[in-house]
Design a protein around this motif. Sequence first.
Motif, mmCIF file in Angstrom:
data_model
loop_
_atom_site.group_PDB
_atom_site.id
_atom_site.type_symbol
_atom_site.label_atom_id
_atom_site.label_comp_id
_atom_site.label_asym_id
_atom_site.label_seq_id
_atom_site.Cartn_x
_atom_site.Cartn_y
_atom_site.Cartn_z
ATOM 1 N N LYS A 124 -7.131 -2.834 -35.120
ATOM 2 C CA LYS A 124 -7.558 -1.682 -34.329
ATOM 3 C C LYS A 124 -6.737 -1.591 -33.051
ATOM 4 O O LYS A 124 -6.237 -2.595 -32.539
ATOM 5 C CB LYS A 124 -9.043 -1.801 -33.929
ATOM 6 N N ALA A 125 -6.641 -0.395 -32.505
ATOM 7 C CA ALA A 125 -5.972 -0.161 -31.230
ATOM 8 C C ALA A 125 -7.003 -0.378 -30.127
ATOM 9 O O ALA A 125 -7.928 0.412 -29.960
ATOM 10 C CB ALA A 125 -5.415 1.253 -31.173
ATOM 11 N N ASP A 126 -6.854 -1.467 -29.406
ATOM 12 C CA ASP A 126 -7.812 -1.865 -28.378
ATOM 13 C C ASP A 126 -7.349 -1.383 -27.005
ATOM 14 O O ASP A 126 -6.198 -1.626 -26.628
ATOM 15 C CB ASP A 126 -7.934 -3.390 -28.388
ATOM 16 N N PRO A 127 -8.215 -0.722 -26.219
ATOM 17 C CA PRO A 127 -7.820 -0.241 -24.892
ATOM 18 C C PRO A 127 -7.794 -1.379 -23.866
ATOM 19 O O PRO A 127 -8.558 -1.401 -22.903
ATOM 20 C CB PRO A 127 -8.886 0.806 -24.566
ATOM 21 N N ALA A 128 -6.906 -2.310 -24.065
ATOM 22 C CA ALA A 128 -6.854 -3.544 -23.280
ATOM 23 C C ALA A 128 -6.536 -3.314 -21.805
ATOM 24 O O ALA A 128 -6.962 -4.081 -20.953
ATOM 25 C CB ALA A 128 -5.822 -4.495 -23.887
ATOM 26 N N ARG A 129 -5.790 -2.261 -21.520
ATOM 27 C CA ARG A 129 -5.403 -1.976 -20.129
ATOM 28 C C ARG A 129 -5.845 -0.572 -19.722
ATOM 29 O O ARG A 129 -5.106 0.196 -19.133
ATOM 30 C CB ARG A 129 -3.875 -2.151 -19.979
ATOM 31 N N GLN A 130 -7.109 -0.259 -19.985
ATOM 32 C CA GLN A 130 -7.592 1.092 -19.684
ATOM 33 C C GLN A 130 -7.521 1.456 -18.202
ATOM 34 O O GLN A 130 -7.352 2.639 -17.891
ATOM 35 C CB GLN A 130 -8.976 1.330 -20.267
ATOM 36 N N PRO A 131 -7.583 0.506 -17.245
ATOM 37 C CA PRO A 131 -7.405 0.911 -15.848
ATOM 38 C C PRO A 131 -6.018 1.502 -15.556
ATOM 39 O O PRO A 131 -5.840 2.221 -14.578
ATOM 40 C CB PRO A 131 -7.623 -0.381 -15.056
ATOM 41 N N ASP A 132 -5.045 1.209 -16.427
ATOM 42 C CA ASP A 132 -3.698 1.750 -16.253
ATOM 43 C C ASP A 132 -3.548 3.184 -16.762
ATOM 44 O O ASP A 132 -2.520 3.817 -16.537
ATOM 45 C CB ASP A 132 -2.673 0.869 -16.972
ATOM 46 N N CYS A 133 -4.571 3.695 -17.445
ATOM 47 C CA CYS A 133 -4.513 5.033 -18.042
ATOM 48 C C CYS A 133 -4.242 6.088 -16.975
ATOM 49 O O CYS A 133 -4.825 6.072 -15.892
ATOM 50 C CB CYS A 133 -5.830 5.329 -18.747
ATOM 51 N N ILE A 134 -3.341 7.027 -17.297
ATOM 52 C CA ILE A 134 -2.992 8.112 -16.377
ATOM 53 C C ILE A 134 -3.598 9.448 -16.831
ATOM 54 O O ILE A 134 -3.224 10.506 -16.344
ATOM 55 C CB ILE A 134 -1.463 8.234 -16.212
ATOM 56 N N ASP A 135 -4.526 9.385 -17.766
ATOM 57 C CA ASP A 135 -5.253 10.561 -18.250
ATOM 58 C C ASP A 135 -4.345 11.646 -18.824
ATOM 59 O O ASP A 135 -4.643 12.842 -18.718
ATOM 60 C CB ASP A 135 -6.138 11.151 -17.150
ATOM 61 N N CYS A 136 -3.263 11.258 -19.459
ATOM 62 C CA CYS A 136 -2.363 12.245 -20.054
ATOM 63 C C CYS A 136 -2.912 12.816 -21.360
ATOM 64 O O CYS A 136 -2.453 13.852 -21.824
ATOM 65 C CB CYS A 136 -0.978 11.643 -20.276
ATOM 66 N N MET A 137 -3.860 12.111 -21.977
ATOM 67 C CA MET A 137 -4.529 12.537 -23.201
ATOM 68 C C MET A 137 -3.642 12.489 -24.451
ATOM 69 O O MET A 137 -4.033 12.983 -25.506
ATOM 70 C CB MET A 137 -5.115 13.945 -23.061
ATOM 71 N N VAL A 191 -0.729 3.588 -29.927
ATOM 72 C CA VAL A 191 -0.037 2.391 -29.434
ATOM 73 C C VAL A 191 1.422 2.720 -29.135
ATOM 74 O O VAL A 191 1.957 2.347 -28.086
ATOM 75 C CB VAL A 191 -0.133 1.236 -30.453
ATOM 76 N N GLU A 192 2.057 3.454 -30.034
ATOM 77 C CA GLU A 192 3.470 3.795 -29.875
ATOM 78 C C GLU A 192 3.727 4.840 -28.789
ATOM 79 O O GLU A 192 4.721 4.768 -28.076
ATOM 80 C CB GLU A 192 4.020 4.316 -31.204
ATOM 81 N N ASP A 193 2.830 5.813 -28.655
ATOM 82 C CA ASP A 193 3.085 6.955 -27.779
ATOM 83 C C ASP A 193 2.546 6.814 -26.359
ATOM 84 O O ASP A 193 2.959 7.573 -25.475
ATOM 85 C CB ASP A 193 2.517 8.231 -28.395
ATOM 86 N N CYS A 194 1.653 5.882 -26.103
ATOM 87 C CA CYS A 194 1.069 5.756 -24.761
ATOM 88 C C CYS A 194 2.158 5.398 -23.750
ATOM 89 O O CYS A 194 2.821 4.368 -23.874
ATOM 90 C CB CYS A 194 -0.019 4.685 -24.742
ATOM 91 N N PRO A 195 2.350 6.236 -22.725
ATOM 92 C CA PRO A 195 3.439 5.989 -21.774
ATOM 93 C C PRO A 195 3.200 4.805 -20.826
ATOM 94 O O PRO A 195 4.131 4.345 -20.179
ATOM 95 C CB PRO A 195 3.533 7.299 -20.985
ATOM 96 N N VAL A 196 1.965 4.307 -20.767
ATOM 97 C CA VAL A 196 1.672 3.190 -19.857
ATOM 98 C C VAL A 196 1.114 1.969 -20.601
ATOM 99 O O VAL A 196 0.541 1.073 -19.989
ATOM 100 C CB VAL A 196 0.723 3.626 -18.711
ATOM 101 N N ASP A 197 1.274 1.935 -21.910
ATOM 102 C CA ASP A 197 0.897 0.776 -22.739
ATOM 103 C C ASP A 197 -0.539 0.326 -22.543
ATOM 104 O O ASP A 197 -0.821 -0.855 -22.320
ATOM 105 C CB ASP A 197 1.850 -0.392 -22.496
ATOM 106 N N VAL A 198 -1.474 1.249 -22.671
ATOM 107 C CA VAL A 198 -2.897 0.921 -22.543
ATOM 108 C C VAL A 198 -3.379 0.052 -23.709
ATOM 109 O O VAL A 198 -4.231 -0.803 -23.534
ATOM 110 C CB VAL A 198 -3.742 2.213 -22.436
#
Length: 107
Positions: A75-88, A53-60
């Motif tokens: 739990k950490a919910d992937p609420a904005r997974q379409p915004d993911c930039i696949d940085c891992m 939650v803290e480290d995701c650069p696009v607030d997924v």
Amino acid sequence: MGIDPNFHHARTVVDQHEGHDVWGPVDEPERLGIHGTHVAVDFDECIADGACVEDCPVDVFDWVETPDHPASTRKADPARQPDCIDCMLCVDVCPVDAIDVDASRGE
């Protein structure tokens, strides 16, 4: 133990939550399944460390309350997974390997 990277073959979608798939089995409050597809979080493994939650650069991720779950009550919910930039980064920082990101499974 960590998330099964082949969950999408081994499990079935049993529900939707905030616009993403929930892969079963689900038997609340003890078993909550895997939330998301492109960005997937195993709610049964997640211990709410918060690094993703803290480290995701696009607030997924958003926090969701999971009362009475034995691993953690949120739990950490992937609420904005379409915004993911696949940085891992989320995969790298999760201390229990509860997250999997796979662009080929995009939603």
